[in-house]
Design a protein around this motif. Structure first.
Motif, PDB file in Angstrom:
ATOM      1  N   ALA A 223      75.107  48.880 113.920  1.00 54.08           N
ATOM      2  CA  ALA A 223      75.386  48.834 115.357  1.00 54.08           C
ATOM      3  C   ALA A 223      74.102  48.702 116.159  1.00 54.08           C
ATOM      4  CB  ALA A 223      76.156  50.075 115.789  1.00 54.08           C
ATOM      5  N   ILE A 224      73.064  49.413 115.768  1.00 56.31           N
ATOM      6  CA  ILE A 224      71.810  49.324 116.510  1.00 56.31           C
ATOM      7  C   ILE A 224      71.174  47.952 116.329  1.00 56.31           C
ATOM      8  CG2 ILE A 224      70.310  50.299 114.731  1.00 56.31           C
ATOM      9  CD1 ILE A 224      68.799  51.659 117.081  1.00 56.31           C
ATOM     10  N   GLU A 225      71.293  47.412 115.153  1.00 57.37           N
ATOM     11  CA  GLU A 225      70.758  46.075 114.914  1.00 57.37           C
ATOM     12  C   GLU A 225      71.497  45.044 115.761  1.00 57.37           C
ATOM     13  OE1 GLU A 225      69.952  43.289 111.067  1.00 57.37           O
ATOM     14  OE2 GLU A 225      69.624  45.439 110.872  1.00 57.37           O
ATOM     15  N   ASP A 226      72.801  45.200 115.870  1.00 59.87           N
ATOM     16  CA  ASP A 226      73.594  44.305 116.721  1.00 59.87           C
ATOM     17  C   ASP A 226      73.185  44.453 118.191  1.00 59.87           C
ATOM     18  OD1 ASP A 226      74.946  43.374 114.492  1.00 59.87           O
ATOM     19  OD2 ASP A 226      76.705  44.651 114.813  1.00 59.87           O
ATOM     20  N   SER A 227      72.921  45.683 118.617  1.00 60.66           N
ATOM     21  CA  SER A 227      72.492  45.912 120.001  1.00 60.66           C
ATOM     22  C   SER A 227      71.140  45.266 120.281  1.00 60.66           C
ATOM     23  CB  SER A 227      72.416  47.413 120.296  1.00 60.66           C
ATOM     24  OG  SER A 227      73.684  48.004 120.238  1.00 60.66           O
ATOM     25  N   ILE A 228      70.216  45.404 119.340  1.00 62.20           N
ATOM     26  CA  ILE A 228      68.898  44.789 119.508  1.00 62.20           C
ATOM     27  C   ILE A 228      69.035  43.275 119.531  1.00 62.20           C
ATOM     28  CG2 ILE A 228      66.663  44.398 118.380  1.00 62.20           C
ATOM     29  CD1 ILE A 228      66.813  47.356 117.444  1.00 62.20           C
ATOM     30  N   ASP A 229      69.871  42.742 118.657  1.00 61.49           N
ATOM     31  CA  ASP A 229      70.099  41.300 118.621  1.00 61.49           C
ATOM     32  C   ASP A 229      70.698  40.818 119.946  1.00 61.49           C
ATOM     33  OD1 ASP A 229      69.993  38.839 117.167  1.00 61.49           O
ATOM     34  OD2 ASP A 229      72.157  38.984 116.824  1.00 61.49           O
ATOM     35  N   SER A 230      71.649  41.566 120.482  1.00 63.12           N
ATOM     36  CA  SER A 230      72.254  41.204 121.772  1.00 63.12           C
ATOM     37  C   SER A 230      71.222  41.266 122.894  1.00 63.12           C
ATOM     38  CB  SER A 230      73.413  42.147 122.103  1.00 63.12           C
ATOM     39  OG  SER A 230      74.473  41.947 121.208  1.00 63.12           O
ATOM     40  N   PHE A 231      70.374  42.278 122.865  1.00 66.18           N
ATOM     41  CA  PHE A 231      69.324  42.408 123.875  1.00 66.18           C
ATOM     42  C   PHE A 231      68.385  41.205 123.829  1.00 66.18           C
ATOM     43  CE2 PHE A 231      65.108  43.645 125.256  1.00 66.18           C
ATOM     44  CZ  PHE A 231      65.353  44.235 126.483  1.00 66.18           C
ATOM     45  N   LEU A 232      67.948  40.840 122.623  1.00 70.53           N
ATOM     46  CA  LEU A 232      67.034  39.703 122.484  1.00 70.53           C
ATOM     47  C   LEU A 232      67.705  38.384 122.867  1.00 70.53           C
ATOM     48  CD1 LEU A 232      65.181  40.742 119.203  1.00 70.53           C
ATOM     49  CD2 LEU A 232      64.328  40.876 121.564  1.00 70.53           C
ATOM     50  N   ASN A 233      68.990  38.248 122.552  1.00 68.72           N
ATOM     51  CA  ASN A 233      69.727  37.053 122.981  1.00 68.72           C
ATOM     52  C   ASN A 233      69.826  36.992 124.503  1.00 68.72           C
ATOM     53  OD1 ASN A 233      70.155  36.091 120.396  1.00 68.72           O
ATOM     54  ND2 ASN A 233      72.172  37.035 120.201  1.00 68.72           N
TER      55      ASN A 233
ATOM     56  N   ARG B 197      69.428  48.183 126.620  1.00 67.42           N
ATOM     57  CA  ARG B 197      68.196  48.937 126.355  1.00 67.42           C
ATOM     58  C   ARG B 197      68.497  50.430 126.309  1.00 67.42           C
ATOM     59  NH1 ARG B 197      65.268  51.648 129.567  1.00 67.42           N
ATOM     60  NH2 ARG B 197      66.003  50.594 131.447  1.00 67.42           N
ATOM     61  N   ARG B 198      69.306  50.906 127.253  1.00 72.96           N
ATOM     62  CA  ARG B 198      69.668  52.337 127.254  1.00 72.96           C
ATOM     63  C   ARG B 198      70.451  52.704 125.995  1.00 72.96           C
ATOM     64  NH1 ARG B 198      70.317  51.173 132.757  1.00 72.96           N
ATOM     65  NH2 ARG B 198      72.547  50.839 132.498  1.00 72.96           N
ATOM     66  N   GLU B 199      71.365  51.832 125.575  1.00 73.02           N
ATOM     67  CA  GLU B 199      72.126  52.079 124.335  1.00 73.02           C
ATOM     68  C   GLU B 199      71.191  52.172 123.138  1.00 73.02           C
ATOM     69  OE1 GLU B 199      75.107  49.141 123.480  1.00 73.02           O
ATOM     70  OE2 GLU B 199      76.107  49.443 125.402  1.00 73.02           O
ATOM     71  N   ILE B 200      70.270  51.244 123.056  1.00 72.20           N
ATOM     72  CA  ILE B 200      69.324  51.214 121.935  1.00 72.20           C
ATOM     73  C   ILE B 200      68.461  52.469 121.943  1.00 72.20           C
ATOM     74  CG2 ILE B 200      67.304  50.009 120.993  1.00 72.20           C
ATOM     75  CD1 ILE B 200      68.694  47.387 122.130  1.00 72.20           C
ATOM     76  N   GLU B 201      67.957  52.834 123.105  1.00 72.74           N
ATOM     77  CA  GLU B 201      67.133  54.046 123.210  1.00 72.74           C
ATOM     78  C   GLU B 201      67.920  55.270 122.764  1.00 72.74           C
ATOM     79  OE1 GLU B 201      65.945  54.051 127.307  1.00 72.74           O
ATOM     80  OE2 GLU B 201      64.248  52.706 126.922  1.00 72.74           O
ATOM     81  N   THR B 202      69.169  55.349 123.194  1.00 72.58           N
ATOM     82  CA  THR B 202      70.012  56.483 122.823  1.00 72.58           C
ATOM     83  C   THR B 202      70.258  56.504 121.321  1.00 72.58           C
ATOM     84  OG1 THR B 202      71.091  56.464 124.981  1.00 72.58           O
ATOM     85  CG2 THR B 202      72.265  57.577 123.195  1.00 72.58           C
ATOM     86  N   GLN B 203      70.591  55.348 120.758  1.00 74.75           N
ATOM     87  CA  GLN B 203      70.872  55.287 119.318  1.00 74.75           C
ATOM     88  C   GLN B 203      69.636  55.650 118.494  1.00 74.75           C
ATOM     89  OE1 GLN B 203      72.288  51.287 118.846  1.00 74.75           O
ATOM     90  NE2 GLN B 203      74.386  51.805 119.372  1.00 74.75           N
ATOM     91  N   ILE B 204      68.485  55.139 118.887  1.00 70.53           N
ATOM     92  CA  ILE B 204      67.250  55.431 118.138  1.00 70.53           C
ATOM     93  C   ILE B 204      66.910  56.912 118.253  1.00 70.53           C
ATOM     94  CG2 ILE B 204      64.746  55.090 118.116  1.00 70.53           C
ATOM     95  CD1 ILE B 204      65.262  52.121 118.639  1.00 70.53           C
ATOM     96  N   SER B 205      67.022  57.459 119.440  1.00 72.35           N
ATOM     97  CA  SER B 205      66.674  58.869 119.658  1.00 72.35           C
ATOM     98  C   SER B 205      67.663  59.814 119.005  1.00 72.35           C
ATOM     99  CB  SER B 205      66.611  59.171 121.155  1.00 72.35           C
ATOM    100  OG  SER B 205      65.631  58.384 121.760  1.00 72.35           O
TER     101      SER B 205
ATOM    102  N   VAL C 189      58.860  51.003 119.186  1.00 72.22           N
ATOM    103  CA  VAL C 189      60.044  50.172 119.427  1.00 72.22           C
ATOM    104  C   VAL C 189      60.548  50.392 120.856  1.00 72.22           C
ATOM    105  CG1 VAL C 189      62.455  49.771 118.779  1.00 72.22           C
ATOM    106  CG2 VAL C 189      60.716  50.050 117.002  1.00 72.22           C
ATOM    107  N   LEU C 190      60.590  51.633 121.291  1.00 71.34           N
ATOM    108  CA  LEU C 190      61.070  51.932 122.645  1.00 71.34           C
ATOM    109  C   LEU C 190      60.128  51.357 123.701  1.00 71.34           C
ATOM    110  CD1 LEU C 190      62.334  55.595 122.132  1.00 71.34           C
ATOM    111  CD2 LEU C 190      63.685  53.495 122.226  1.00 71.34           C
ATOM    112  N   ALA C 191      58.824  51.420 123.449  1.00 70.04           N
ATOM    113  CA  ALA C 191      57.851  50.847 124.394  1.00 70.04           C
ATOM    114  C   ALA C 191      58.008  49.329 124.461  1.00 70.04           C
ATOM    115  CB  ALA C 191      56.429  51.225 123.990  1.00 70.04           C
ATOM    116  N   LEU C 192      58.231  48.702 123.313  1.00 68.95           N
ATOM    117  CA  LEU C 192      58.442  47.253 123.278  1.00 68.95           C
ATOM    118  C   LEU C 192      59.707  46.871 124.032  1.00 68.95           C
ATOM    119  CD1 LEU C 192      57.692  44.429 122.264  1.00 68.95           C
ATOM    120  CD2 LEU C 192      58.943  44.964 120.152  1.00 68.95           C
TER     121      LEU C 192
END
Length: 120
Positions: free
Chosen positions: A11-21, A63-71, A83-86
């Motif tokens: 799920a986090i990988e999909d979120s990062i992919d969506s963010f980059l897209n 970005r908020r979803e990704i930050e939450t998932q990573i944290s 990763v969060l800074a990037l």
């Protein structure tokens, strides 16, 4: 082939992919919007500006979803701050694109004809 960075957390990988897209699409919309502006197509310029604004909001949400998932899941603990800074810096780029389009629409600068070829 998709690189599997988070094998147990797709799920986090999909979120990062969506963010980059979203970021990539925003860059393309910016280029197309500037091109529309140079040929005096205000309708298309406005439509691109609105889509960029929607992308800004979507990128912020992702970005908020990704930050939450990573944290929350303590993923990549040794690199999470990097990763969060990037992610924050990439989001700043999207915001700057939106700001630039908005300012261009408000200020309506004249672009010399000899610069038009740079937007093709």
């Amino acid at each position: 082939m998709k690189l599997q960075l988070f094998k147990r957390q797709p799920a986090i990988e999909d979120s990062i992919d969506s963010f980059l897209n979203t970021m990539s699409e925003t860059g393309i919309l910016f280029h197309e919007g500037i091109k529309s502006y140079t040929i005096n197509n205000k309708t298309d310029f406005t439509e691109k500006s609105q889509r960029i604004l929607r992308n800004e909001h979507e990128a912020d949400k992702l970005r908020r979803e990704i930050e939450t998932q990573i944290s929350r899941k303590n993923l990549i603990p040794e690199s999470s701050s990097d990763v969060l800074a990037l992610m924050e810096k990439l989001d700043d780029i999207i915001n700057l694109i939106g700001y630039s389009m908005n300012r261009m629409g408000i200020e309506s600068p004249d672009i010399p004809n000899d610069l038009y070829h740079q937007f093709e």
